[in-house]
Design a protein around this motif. Structure first.
Motif, PDB file in Angstrom:
ATOM      1  N   GLU A   1      35.277  49.436  32.574  1.00 27.38           N
ATOM      2  CA  GLU A   1      35.329  47.866  32.225  1.00 27.38           C
ATOM      3  C   GLU A   1      35.296  47.151  33.651  1.00 27.38           C
ATOM      4  O   GLU A   1      34.708  46.289  33.586  1.00 27.38           O
ATOM      5  N   ASN A   2      36.041  47.839  34.667  1.00 26.72           N
ATOM      6  CA  ASN A   2      35.832  47.283  36.005  1.00 26.72           C
ATOM      7  C   ASN A   2      34.473  47.137  36.264  1.00 26.72           C
ATOM      8  O   ASN A   2      34.016  45.718  37.094  1.00 26.72           O
ATOM      9  N   PHE A   3      33.827  48.024  36.126  1.00 29.51           N
ATOM     10  CA  PHE A   3      32.146  48.222  36.550  1.00 29.51           C
ATOM     11  C   PHE A   3      31.465  47.018  35.998  1.00 29.51           C
ATOM     12  O   PHE A   3      30.495  46.204  36.346  1.00 29.51           O
ATOM     13  N   LEU A   4      31.535  46.922  34.437  1.00 27.15           N
ATOM     14  CA  LEU A   4      30.876  46.031  33.769  1.00 27.15           C
ATOM     15  C   LEU A   4      31.200  44.487  34.077  1.00 27.15           C
ATOM     16  O   LEU A   4      30.471  43.685  34.140  1.00 27.15           O
ATOM     17  N   LEU A   5      32.587  44.041  34.199  1.00 27.48           N
ATOM     18  CA  LEU A   5      33.046  42.928  34.783  1.00 27.48           C
ATOM     19  C   LEU A   5      32.527  42.650  35.895  1.00 27.48           C
ATOM     20  O   LEU A   5      32.026  41.209  36.028  1.00 27.48           O
ATOM     21  N   SER A   6      32.411  43.270  36.977  1.00 29.26           N
ATOM     22  CA  SER A   6      31.644  43.286  38.291  1.00 29.26           C
ATOM     23  C   SER A   6      30.326  42.778  38.149  1.00 29.26           C
ATOM     24  O   SER A   6      29.958  41.864  38.907  1.00 29.26           O
TER      25      SER A   6
ATOM     26  N   ASP B   1      26.432  48.679  44.058  1.00 27.49           N
ATOM     27  CA  ASP B   1      27.499  49.291  44.938  1.00 27.49           C
ATOM     28  C   ASP B   1      28.965  48.398  44.493  1.00 27.49           C
ATOM     29  O   ASP B   1      29.814  48.945  44.776  1.00 27.49           O
ATOM     30  N   TYR B   2      28.844  47.127  44.647  1.00 30.26           N
ATOM     31  CA  TYR B   2      29.883  46.222  44.563  1.00 30.26           C
ATOM     32  C   TYR B   2      30.681  46.607  42.966  1.00 30.26           C
ATOM     33  O   TYR B   2      31.683  46.716  43.104  1.00 30.26           O
TER      34      TYR B   2
ATOM     35  N   ASN C   1      34.321  48.495  42.720  1.00 23.13           N
ATOM     36  CA  ASN C   1      35.296  47.730  41.879  1.00 23.13           C
ATOM     37  C   ASN C   1      35.853  48.725  40.749  1.00 23.13           C
ATOM     38  O   ASN C   1      36.795  48.700  40.406  1.00 23.13           O
ATOM     39  N   GLY C   2      34.859  49.594  40.251  1.00 25.43           N
ATOM     40  CA  GLY C   2      35.019  50.514  39.179  1.00 25.43           C
ATOM     41  C   GLY C   2      36.375  51.819  39.760  1.00 25.43           C
ATOM     42  O   GLY C   2      37.178  51.916  39.161  1.00 25.43           O
TER      43      GLY C   2
END
Length: 205
Positions: free
Chosen positions: A137-142, A27-28, A32-33
């Motif tokens: 990319e936001n999703f993967l970084l998070s 979910d986090y 962020n995604g």
């Protein structure tokens, strides 16, 4: 954790532990995604979260990943490619079925296109595609912040997947992303070293 540390930490992983990922972490990462920039400010993005084997098998069937891989033919196909690229594909292609089945969770990222990608005639038509990848990319970084990694897999048979998983027709699939904790024997492929100073150009090339 500093942003630079998370960026350094993020990596592509195709070999996973069986440990489940908590819903809070997923979910986090999705939240962020949705903080990524979007060309029309509408963020017409959706995440389909697959945890069950039955759902994963629908992906395997849709993408015809049950077919055996001929390693010699594969080697021949990439024989003239740059070494780093060749090693990546020779590792990745035989693992496509395995990574979908063994990852504790598989994420499908869908988006509503301005123009169907296959029908795009100008670069502006692809703004929706560019936007969804900033979200990914936001999703993967998070996820990396919590030691969870993934690999982006671009499906070939999008319409079949949409039908099997009841994804609305007006959406397109950007990527299938198996995610999980890194297996102890996970292979980390070498990345190409880039001389960044040679890639910076001021005022003109």
């Amino acid at each position: 954790m500093e942003l630079k540390d998370v960026i350094e930490k993020r990596k592509t992983i195709r070999d996973f532990q069986s440990n489940k990922i908590s819903k809070d972490i997923i979910d986090y990462a999705i939240e962020n995604g949705f903080k990524a920039p979007t060309y029309n400010h509408l963020r017409d993005w959706d995440f389909i979260i697959l945890n069950h084997l039955e759902s994963k098998l629908k992906l395997i069937e849709s993408e015809n990943l049950d077919k055996p891989i001929d390693s010699k033919e594969l080697e021949h196909q990439f024989k003239n490619e740059e070494k780093i690229m060749k090693e990546m594909y020779l590792d990745a292609i035989p693992k496509q079925k395995k990574m979908i089945l063994e990852a504790p969770t598989v994420i499908i990222v869908a988006f509503k296109p301005k123009t169907r990608v296959a029908e795009a005639k100008k670069i502006y038509d692809l703004n929706c595609l560019a936007s969804i990848w900033t979200c990914i990319e936001n999703f993967l970084l998070s996820l990396a912040e919590y030691n969870v990694y993934g690999v982006t897999f671009i499906p070939q048979n999008i319409e079949t997947i949409k039908k099997k998983l009841e994804i609305p027709d007006e959406l397109e699939i950007a990527s299938i992303i198996p995610i999980g904790y890194m297996a102890d024997n996970a292979r980390i492929l070498k990345q190409k070293t880039i001389n960044i100073s040679e890639r910076k150009h001021y005022e003109k090339w």
